[in-house]
Design an enzyme around this catalytic site. Structure first.
Site, PDB file in Angstrom:
ATOM      1  N   LYS A   6      -3.290  -7.977  -6.364  1.00 33.26           N
ATOM      2  CA  LYS A   6      -3.350  -6.543  -6.681  1.00 33.26           C
ATOM      3  C   LYS A   6      -4.547  -6.369  -7.605  1.00 33.26           C
ATOM      4  CE  LYS A   6      -0.401  -2.730  -8.217  1.00 33.26           C
ATOM      5  NZ  LYS A   6      -0.729  -1.812  -7.116  1.00 33.26           N
TER       6      LYS A   6
HETATM    7  N1  PMP Z   1       0.865  -1.943  -1.122  1.00 37.47           N
HETATM    8  C1  PMP Z   1      -0.084  -1.516  -1.955  1.00 37.47           C
HETATM    9  C2  PMP Z   1      -1.505  -1.505  -1.480  1.00 37.47           C
HETATM   10  C3  PMP Z   1       0.241  -1.076  -3.242  1.00 37.47           C
HETATM   11  O1  PMP Z   1      -0.707  -0.645  -4.070  1.00 37.47           O
HETATM   12  C4  PMP Z   1       1.596  -1.077  -3.645  1.00 37.47           C
HETATM   13  C5  PMP Z   1       1.965  -0.592  -5.010  1.00 37.47           C
HETATM   14  N2  PMP Z   1       1.887  -1.607  -5.965  1.00 37.47           N
HETATM   15  C6  PMP Z   1       2.553  -1.548  -2.743  1.00 37.47           C
HETATM   16  C7  PMP Z   1       2.156  -1.966  -1.481  1.00 37.47           C
HETATM   17  C8  PMP Z   1       3.997  -1.617  -3.115  1.00 37.47           C
HETATM   18  O2  PMP Z   1       4.204  -2.664  -4.031  1.00 37.47           O
HETATM   19  P1  PMP Z   1       5.355  -2.579  -5.113  1.00 37.47           P
HETATM   20  O3  PMP Z   1       6.603  -2.294  -4.412  1.00 37.47           O
HETATM   21  O4  PMP Z   1       5.340  -3.910  -5.765  1.00 37.47           O
HETATM   22  O5  PMP Z   1       4.984  -1.487  -6.058  1.00 37.47           O
END
Ligand code: PMP
Length: 307
Positions: free
Chosen positions: A159
């Site tokens: 991320k």
């Molecule tokens: N995909 C992307 C590209 C994201 O930015 C997010 C948000 N963090 C998610 C999926 C979902 O991840 P999470 O459930 O950990 O927030």
């Protein structure tokens, strides 16, 4: 989405007033996007504010850093405690928490491995990311003309700040056409994810979601949805999804920390089923929001701030 400023921001070990949390404009992260971050939510519960899967988010932060050869100058335990302390100091209940780790000032070379790594944690009030209405009625999305970052270009598992240039292109395009969100296809043409959400399809009582090989971020909410679904006795499968599956699905929904669990009402102006929130989506939402509210916590996902 306006930011509701809080009192303090945690910056490399200290709590500084919101408007004093500054970095140098020539920091490596400003030039080259060399940062990794998290998005976490806290919820107001009868036992005080609780952070949803804090340790899992911090683990992902360390993995994102590892991919980019970034050494975080704090232990996971230190960031864990700092996050809780920050929520207390800012007196936050329902909040969005954003830890960021980034390469600081010291070079104009893309190889920033020699410059100091800095860390900050920001937390502020946040309501429903895609609106209260969306949670019940669903949102309208389009398949983006932009492809998702390919596996051998930018790693989607991390991320990282720079990944969101790809997300920005897709979501800005979607907004410009009047849609709420975008869905990106991966390098092979299969459905990948939203600009900031994972995607799920319900077809004939089975839940399908793209595999990690479809250039997704391995979402913590995605994992929560999978576990909740299996608790409910619903089968979940990882499958490559052709675009048109979205058009003929019984239900489609997004998951994400900011978006939580949200139905998709239409894709490319084609209604998903009858355009109403599906029963399986509703059941998963109900369970998810119950856990977040502290009514039940079958998987120990809540990390209470005041203990
Ligand atoms: N995909 C992307 C590209 C994201 O930015 C997010 C948000 N963090 C998610 C999926 C979902 O991840 P999470 O459930 O950990 O927030």
């Amino acid at each position: 989405m306006p930011i509701k400023e809080a009192k303090y921001i945690w910056m490399s070990g200290e709590f500084v007033p919101w408007w004093d949390a500054k970095i140098h404009v020539l920091s490596h992260v400003v030039q080259y996007g060399s940062g990794v971050f998290e998005g976490i939510r806290s919820y107001d519960t009868p036992k005080g504010p609780a952070i949803f899967r804090l340790k899992d988010h911090l683990k992902r932060l360390y993995n994102s850093a590892k991919i980019y050869r970034i050494e975080i100058p704090f232990s996971l335990e230190q960031l864990n405690n700092a996050t809780k302390e920050l929520l207390k100091k800012n007196e936050l209940k329902n909040s969005y928490i954003r830890p960021i780790v980034y390469r600081g000032y010291g070079t104009i070379h893309p190889d920033g491995s020699e410059v100091k790594v800095e860390a900050s944690i920001i937390a502020f009030d946040l309501g429903k990311f895609l609106g209260d209405k969306g949670v019940n009625e669903g949102i309208d999305v389009m398949v983006s003309s932009w492809r998702k970052i390919a596996p051998d270009t930018i790693p989607s598992f991390a991320k990282a700040d720079g990944n969101y240039l790809n997300s920005q292109l897709a979501v800005m395009e979607a907004h410009s056409y009047g849609f709420n969100e975008a869905i990106l296809l991966d390098n092979f043409g299969f459905v990948s994810e939203g600009s900031g959400e994972n995607i799920f399809v319900v077809k004939d009582g089975v839940i399908l979601t793209p595999p990690v090989s479809s250039s997704i971020l391995e979402g913590i909410t995605r994992d929560s949805v999978i576990k909740i679904s299996r608790d409910l006795g619903i089968e979940v499968r990882y499958e490559n999804m052709p675009r048109e599956l979205l058009y003929v699905a019984d239900e489609v929904f997004f998951s994400g920390t900011a978006a939580e669990v949200i139905p998709i009402r239409s894709v490319d102006n084609i209604l998903v089923n009858n355009g109403k929130r599906g029963e399986i989506t509703r059941l998963i939402q109900e369970k998810f929001f119950k856990i977040a509210a502290g009514e039940e916590d079958t998987h120990n996902w809540l990390d209470y701030v005041n203990v």
